[in-house]
Each structure stands twice: as C-alpha cells, then as structure tokens.
Enzyme design. Sequence first.
Site, PDB file in Angstrom:
ATOM      1  N   TYR A  82     -23.022  13.249   0.381  1.00 50.79           N
ATOM      2  CA  TYR A  82     -22.839  13.703   1.771  1.00 50.79           C
ATOM      3  C   TYR A  82     -24.196  14.047   2.387  1.00 50.79           C
ATOM      4  O   TYR A  82     -24.858  14.995   1.950  1.00 50.79           O
ATOM      5  CB  TYR A  82     -21.929  14.931   1.856  1.00 50.79           C
ATOM      6  CG  TYR A  82     -20.489  14.705   1.430  1.00 50.79           C
ATOM      7  CD1 TYR A  82     -19.944  13.428   1.358  1.00 50.79           C
ATOM      8  CD2 TYR A  82     -19.667  15.776   1.115  1.00 50.79           C
ATOM      9  CE1 TYR A  82     -18.627  13.234   0.975  1.00 50.79           C
ATOM     10  CE2 TYR A  82     -18.353  15.589   0.733  1.00 50.79           C
ATOM     11  CZ  TYR A  82     -17.827  14.316   0.654  1.00 50.79           C
ATOM     12  OH  TYR A  82     -16.526  14.135   0.267  1.00 50.79           O
ATOM     13  N   LEU A  99      -6.613  17.455   8.036  1.00 58.09           N
ATOM     14  CA  LEU A  99      -6.437  17.441   9.498  1.00 58.09           C
ATOM     15  C   LEU A  99      -6.551  16.016  10.043  1.00 58.09           C
ATOM     16  O   LEU A  99      -6.815  15.811  11.231  1.00 58.09           O
ATOM     17  CB  LEU A  99      -7.466  18.367  10.161  1.00 58.09           C
ATOM     18  CG  LEU A  99      -7.436  19.830   9.681  1.00 58.09           C
ATOM     19  CD1 LEU A  99      -8.512  20.652  10.363  1.00 58.09           C
ATOM     20  CD2 LEU A  99      -6.059  20.449   9.913  1.00 58.09           C
ATOM     21  N   LEU A 156      -7.587  14.384  13.962  1.00 56.78           N
ATOM     22  CA  LEU A 156      -6.442  14.080  14.835  1.00 56.78           C
ATOM     23  C   LEU A 156      -5.493  15.274  14.942  1.00 56.78           C
ATOM     24  O   LEU A 156      -4.836  15.470  15.958  1.00 56.78           O
ATOM     25  CB  LEU A 156      -5.672  12.864  14.320  1.00 56.78           C
ATOM     26  CG  LEU A 156      -6.388  11.512  14.400  1.00 56.78           C
ATOM     27  CD1 LEU A 156      -5.538  10.435  13.743  1.00 56.78           C
ATOM     28  CD2 LEU A 156      -6.687  11.140  15.846  1.00 56.78           C
ATOM     29  N   LEU A 157      -5.429  16.081  13.876  1.00 55.84           N
ATOM     30  CA  LEU A 157      -4.486  17.197  13.849  1.00 55.84           C
ATOM     31  C   LEU A 157      -5.080  18.513  14.365  1.00 55.84           C
ATOM     32  O   LEU A 157      -4.495  19.570  14.176  1.00 55.84           O
ATOM     33  CB  LEU A 157      -3.929  17.373  12.428  1.00 55.84           C
ATOM     34  CG  LEU A 157      -2.919  16.304  12.016  1.00 55.84           C
ATOM     35  CD1 LEU A 157      -2.748  16.240  10.509  1.00 55.84           C
ATOM     36  CD2 LEU A 157      -1.572  16.555  12.698  1.00 55.84           C
ATOM     37  N   GLY A 214      -5.909  18.591  17.624  1.00 57.01           N
ATOM     38  CA  GLY A 214      -5.532  18.555  19.031  1.00 57.01           C
ATOM     39  C   GLY A 214      -6.690  18.275  19.971  1.00 57.01           C
ATOM     40  O   GLY A 214      -6.518  18.232  21.186  1.00 57.01           O
TER      41      GLY A 214
END
Length: 327
Positions: free
Chosen positions: A67, A216, A220-221, A223
């Site tokens: 990462y 999430l 997308l989750l 909002g």
Amino acid sequence: METKRTLGRTGIGVSALGFGCWAIGGEWQSADGQPLGWGKVDDEESVRAVRRALDLGVTFFDTADTYGAGHSERVLGRALGKRRADVVVATKWGNVFDEETRTLTGADDTPDYARRALTASLRRLDTDHIDLYQLHLSDADPARAAELRDLCEEFVREGLIRAYAWSTDDPARAAVFARGEHCAAIQHMANVLQDAPEMFALCEELGLASINRSPLAMGLLTGGRRSGQALEAGDIRSRPPEWLQGFEADGADPRWLARVDALKDVLTSGGRTLGQGALAWLWARSPHAVPIPGFRSVAQAEQNAGALEKGALTSEQLTEVERILER
C-alpha cells in the site's frame, strides 16, 4: 453487541471494528500506470486519524507492504509510536514493488521472499513483531501456500509474528492455511451488497476471524457517491480494474447506487449514518466478522468508530435487507 473479537484460536483480542490502511498509503500505481491507491493523502492528517481511532477504542489496524509501496506501513508505524503495545497490527506480503517510483512490479510467492518481506515490514512499521501476517496473493498455488503456511509457523516460533492468515476470496484456498495451528483468520471481501456465505460459514466452522475488506463497497455505502460524479485521477476507482465492481469509467454504477438507496431506511435506523449501518449489517451477519473500513481523515475515523456504540442490526433487519435485495 460485544465490541471485542478474538482472532480465531489465538486468544489475540481485537476491537470488533478494525481500520484498513490502504488509503493512507497515498498514490501508487501498476507498471502500466493504473492507479492503485485512493488518491492524494495528507500524512499528518493520517497520523491524527489513527490516534483518534485509538482514543475511540479501535485496536486493530490492517495494512500491507504494497500500500503506497511501503508508505502506509511507515505512516502507521509513526502514528502508533509508543502505543504500539496497545494494538494488533496486521500486514500482508507477496507483492513486489519499487518504493522509489511507488510502482507495483510483480509478485513473489517464494519462502525466501516471504522472509525478506517480513524483515522489511518490521523495519517500516518500527516494531519487533507483526501480530497477524497475511498472504496477499489471493490466487496463489495451494501447494505453495501450504509451504508458506509452514514457514509462517516458523515465524511464530521465532517470535517474528503471533499469527497468520490468507487474504483470499476462495474458500478452498483459505482452508489450506486454516490447517495451521496459528492461522487466526481469513481476510475476504464482504459487505451488504456482496455477501460471502461460504466464507462466513468456513470461519464459523473453523473458529476463525472473518476480516472483511471492502465493508463499505469502496465508498458506495457511505452515501457520498453519485452517478456520473468523476473521481480524481490517482484514485483506483477512476479506472476500475476488472475485480472492482460497482464503478464504471465515469464514476459509480447507477445500478449499484439504486440498491444502496433501497437499503437506506434499514441501514440508517437507530440514528446511524449509512456507513455505520453497513458495518452493523456485517456484525449481524456473523459473530466472527471484523470489518476494516478505510479512512483518510479524522472525520472518517470518528464516523467509522461511531458504529461500535450503535452495535449490530437486529435479526429482523437482516431479514429485511435480504428481502429488499431479493437474495
């Protein structure tokens, strides 16, 4: 809801919510220029966010050597500092990268490389041991994986790691690692839009922690995404690779957003934000679930950690979600 979890059969205790440290690695790319990070990042804000999460009861942090091509590990190590002993740190190996150019250059599943990667991760994290060491090659050959599992047992004996896991979405592969005494978990994709029944069943059966990446659904989750809303150039979602579902070249997939909208009332019950509701679904889905949402700011850290107070959805709400999604 019980706000603590045990990592499999190891006795290592963690908060029921972990924090995923992919985004705080900043920008990095594949050899052909495909963005692999989440865009630009402010390291000082990342450090503050990690420390805020600690203050709010989060004790599990999941990163990977690749990462930000090593950058996420360095930032996490700095943020934890003297509080390293208070937390459980997970990282991953198997990918090869160039720290200078921040480029992913390949993969290496050899035992020799595993030891070199571990040594490098310990240095970047500024620690003398990794709590949970995870194979990051989801489709590695099972026979080679068995060899790496046995090597991880050696690492445990040497005191370099406390436990290990495989980050994979294949239950048959996960079962290979699970045969090891100090295998503690499976890291796999799971969220309310993308259930993983076989993986949850395997974790239940074998007594392993189910570490949920993309809880999430890549944002997308939360909002915060709308159809046709462009993403910054250094964000992996701006040029979604084949495995990244829910996004198209011009932003979020409208069909996925429609499903999120349909779930809104259930997930935002009890004063939750949409994201907190998505995490609450995972805790209701399995007592072994440890979701690891990403974060890049103190505000995101506070919002994610706030899900712990509100706890899991009820079994009735779980049923309602299935009805809405017609599963």
